[in-house]
Write an enzyme that holds these catalytic residues in place. Structure first.
Site, PDB file in Angstrom:
ATOM      1  N   SER A   1       0.825  -1.210   0.000  1.00 52.93           N
ATOM      2  CA  SER A   1       0.000   0.000   0.000  1.00 52.93           C
ATOM      3  C   SER A   1       0.862   1.263   0.000  1.00 52.93           C
ATOM      4  O   SER A   1       0.384   2.332  -0.378  1.00 52.93           O
ATOM      5  CB  SER A   1      -0.964  -0.007   1.187  1.00 52.93           C
ATOM      6  OG  SER A   1      -0.436  -0.730   2.265  1.00 52.93           O
TER       7      SER A   1
ATOM      8  N   LYS B   1      12.888  -1.219  -3.244  1.00 48.65           N
ATOM      9  CA  LYS B   1      11.580  -0.824  -2.720  1.00 48.65           C
ATOM     10  C   LYS B   1      11.501   0.697  -2.790  1.00 48.65           C
ATOM     11  O   LYS B   1      12.363   1.392  -2.241  1.00 48.65           O
ATOM     12  CB  LYS B   1      11.467  -1.309  -1.272  1.00 48.65           C
ATOM     13  CG  LYS B   1      10.119  -1.097  -0.632  1.00 48.65           C
ATOM     14  CD  LYS B   1      10.057  -1.887   0.662  1.00 48.65           C
ATOM     15  CE  LYS B   1       8.693  -1.797   1.305  1.00 48.65           C
ATOM     16  NZ  LYS B   1       8.519  -2.823   2.349  1.00 48.65           N
TER      17      LYS B   1
ATOM     18  N   SER C   1      18.193  -7.294  -1.105  1.00 50.50           N
ATOM     19  CA  SER C   1      18.547  -8.500  -1.857  1.00 50.50           C
ATOM     20  C   SER C   1      17.327  -8.971  -2.649  1.00 50.50           C
ATOM     21  O   SER C   1      16.194  -8.876  -2.175  1.00 50.50           O
ATOM     22  CB  SER C   1      19.075  -9.601  -0.942  1.00 50.50           C
ATOM     23  OG  SER C   1      18.395  -9.638   0.277  1.00 50.50           O
TER      24      SER C   1
ATOM     25  N   ASP D   1       3.808  -9.148  11.392  1.00 44.67           N
ATOM     26  CA  ASP D   1       3.004  -9.398  10.187  1.00 44.67           C
ATOM     27  C   ASP D   1       3.590 -10.579   9.412  1.00 44.67           C
ATOM     28  O   ASP D   1       3.673 -10.554   8.183  1.00 44.67           O
ATOM     29  CB  ASP D   1       2.933  -8.139   9.324  1.00 44.67           C
ATOM     30  CG  ASP D   1       1.781  -8.199   8.316  1.00 44.67           C
ATOM     31  OD1 ASP D   1       0.856  -9.027   8.487  1.00 44.67           O
ATOM     32  OD2 ASP D   1       1.806  -7.415   7.347  1.00 44.67           O
TER      33      ASP D   1
ATOM     34  N   ASP E   1       9.754  -7.546   4.931  1.00 47.13           N
ATOM     35  CA  ASP E   1       8.691  -6.607   5.285  1.00 47.13           C
ATOM     36  C   ASP E   1       8.619  -6.319   6.789  1.00 47.13           C
ATOM     37  O   ASP E   1       7.818  -6.908   7.512  1.00 47.13           O
ATOM     38  CB  ASP E   1       7.333  -7.102   4.768  1.00 47.13           C
ATOM     39  CG  ASP E   1       6.344  -5.940   4.640  1.00 47.13           C
ATOM     40  OD1 ASP E   1       6.617  -4.871   5.215  1.00 47.13           O
ATOM     41  OD2 ASP E   1       5.323  -6.102   3.958  1.00 47.13           O
TER      42      ASP E   1
HETATM   43  N1  ADE Z   1       9.013  -8.765  -3.575  1.00 45.59           N
HETATM   44  C1  ADE Z   1       9.126  -7.911  -2.561  1.00 45.59           C
HETATM   45  N2  ADE Z   1      10.384  -7.845  -2.142  1.00 45.59           N
HETATM   46  C2  ADE Z   1      11.101  -8.688  -2.904  1.00 45.59           C
HETATM   47  C3  ADE Z   1      12.460  -9.096  -2.946  1.00 45.59           C
HETATM   48  N3  ADE Z   1      13.348  -8.594  -2.103  1.00 45.59           N
HETATM   49  N4  ADE Z   1      12.821  -9.997  -3.846  1.00 45.59           N
HETATM   50  C4  ADE Z   1      11.917 -10.506  -4.688  1.00 45.59           C
HETATM   51  N5  ADE Z   1      10.638 -10.178  -4.701  1.00 45.59           N
HETATM   52  C5  ADE Z   1      10.227  -9.277  -3.818  1.00 45.59           C
END
Ligand code: ADE
Length: 329
Positions: free
Chosen positions: A44, A63, A114, A159, A177
């Protein structure tokens, strides 16, 4: 040329420039150092891209969070927490997605992580229907090792679910996460009550406004909003159940009904469900957090009572990273 100060956050493995033999100076990375590819994850408050470092050709998962969106949705503390936890985990060699560096531009924040080539655990369970006991054992053991490390540092994930367990190129599990995590002993700024000056109760733990994903949330989070490492052990029990049965233990059409079932620990075990797995799940899915298997284990030495459960017979917890994971079947 702009060079990093010694307090720079750049954790990148790749030295870019050296001033002299014992001092590696790195650039602060920027989006220009990467070629951004396909979207590999969406939350989100963030989008995760597959990206390639143009200097090394290495692949990363980046990210990206839009600052304006985070501020508007009042999620700045979650993003800060995620970075803090990822930095605390930077020395962990296994079981976690690693943060290599962070940077920002005017509009966005970037976390270079990673890349887990084999994606989330969930589609592997779904595609296969369920996992056999060998496979369930192996991934449960890897997740347990991750939880031992995390809880040893005083971090609760809050989570944990099959979407937050990723699989790397060699099919080893990486927990990801940490936006919902709580660091024990730190004031929880993601906590609504911390801003509530009327609150003067004698509770030793703050109540958190945070509640994880419906199906994996623990009864104590639903009833009194107090979480502890045992809340992750509850989610761990749900994940073991899901690997064996193919679906999580608490299911219903509405979130309200899922919550009712969780509060009553109302779940069924389908025919053919491995008996020793059923026993372990039953010892983890216990309403009272302190009564869950492992809840009273010494954090400094890991979850010895969970490791000792017959379900894990034959698992060498110290050798998991060197092992070839059993094929998913
Ligand atoms: N999706 C979310 N984070 C990821 C990650 N580090 N590697 C692969 N897919 C993902």
């Amino acid at each position: 040329q702009k060079q990093n100060q010694s307090h720079s956050q750049n954790n990148s493995q790749e030295p870019i420039e050296g001033q002299n033999s014992n001092q590696v100076v790195r650039h602060k990375r920027s989006p220009k150092d990467f070629i951004f590819g396909k979207v590999i994850g969406e939350g989100s408050f963030s989008t995760v891209y597959l990206a390639k470092d143009i200097h090394t050709n290495k692949e990363y998962a980046i990210k990206v969070c839009e600052k304006r969106h985070i501020i508007k949705e009042r999620k700045t503390q979650y993003v800060k927490r995620e970075k803090e936890v990822l930095n605390m985990l930077a020395n962990a060699k296994h079981y976690f997605v690693r943060l290599f560096c962070t940077f920002q531009d005017v509009e966005r924040l970037y976390f270079v992580l990673s890349y887990a080539k084999n994606g989330e655990l969930l589609p592997h369970i779904t595609k296969n229907g369920s996992f056999d006991i060998e496979c369930t054992k192996f991934y449960s053991a890897e997740i347990l090792r991750g939880l031992e490390y995390l809880h040893g540092l005083g971090i609760i994930h809050r989570d944990l679910k099959p979407e937050n367990i990723l699989l790397d190129d060699k099919m080893h599990a990486l927990i990801t996460d940490f936006g919902s995590a709580k660091i024990l002993g730190e004031p929880d700024q993601t906590d609504s009550s911390s801003q509530d000056h009327r609150e003067t109760s004698t509770r030793t733990q703050r109540r958190n406004s945070f509640v994880g994903t419906a199906q994996y949330v623990s009864p104590e989070l639903l009833s009194n909003k107090i979480s502890s490492p045992a809340s992750d052990l509850w989610a761990f029990g749900c994940i073991i159940y899901q690997m064996v049965a193919g679906l999580p233990p608490f299911r219903s059409r509405s979130e309200y009904q899922i919550f009712q079932k969780i509060l009553q620990v109302d779940y069924e075990v389908p025919d053919g469900f491995c008996e020793v797995a059923r026993n372990l799940v039953g010892l983890l899915l216990v309403r009272e957090p302190s009564q869950r298997l492992g809840a009273n284990d010494k954090q400094s030495i890991g979850y010895t009572s969970i490791r000792a459960h017959p379900f894990f017979n034959g698992i060498d917890f110290e050798k998991l990273p060197e092992q070839t994971p059993p094929p998913i079947c």
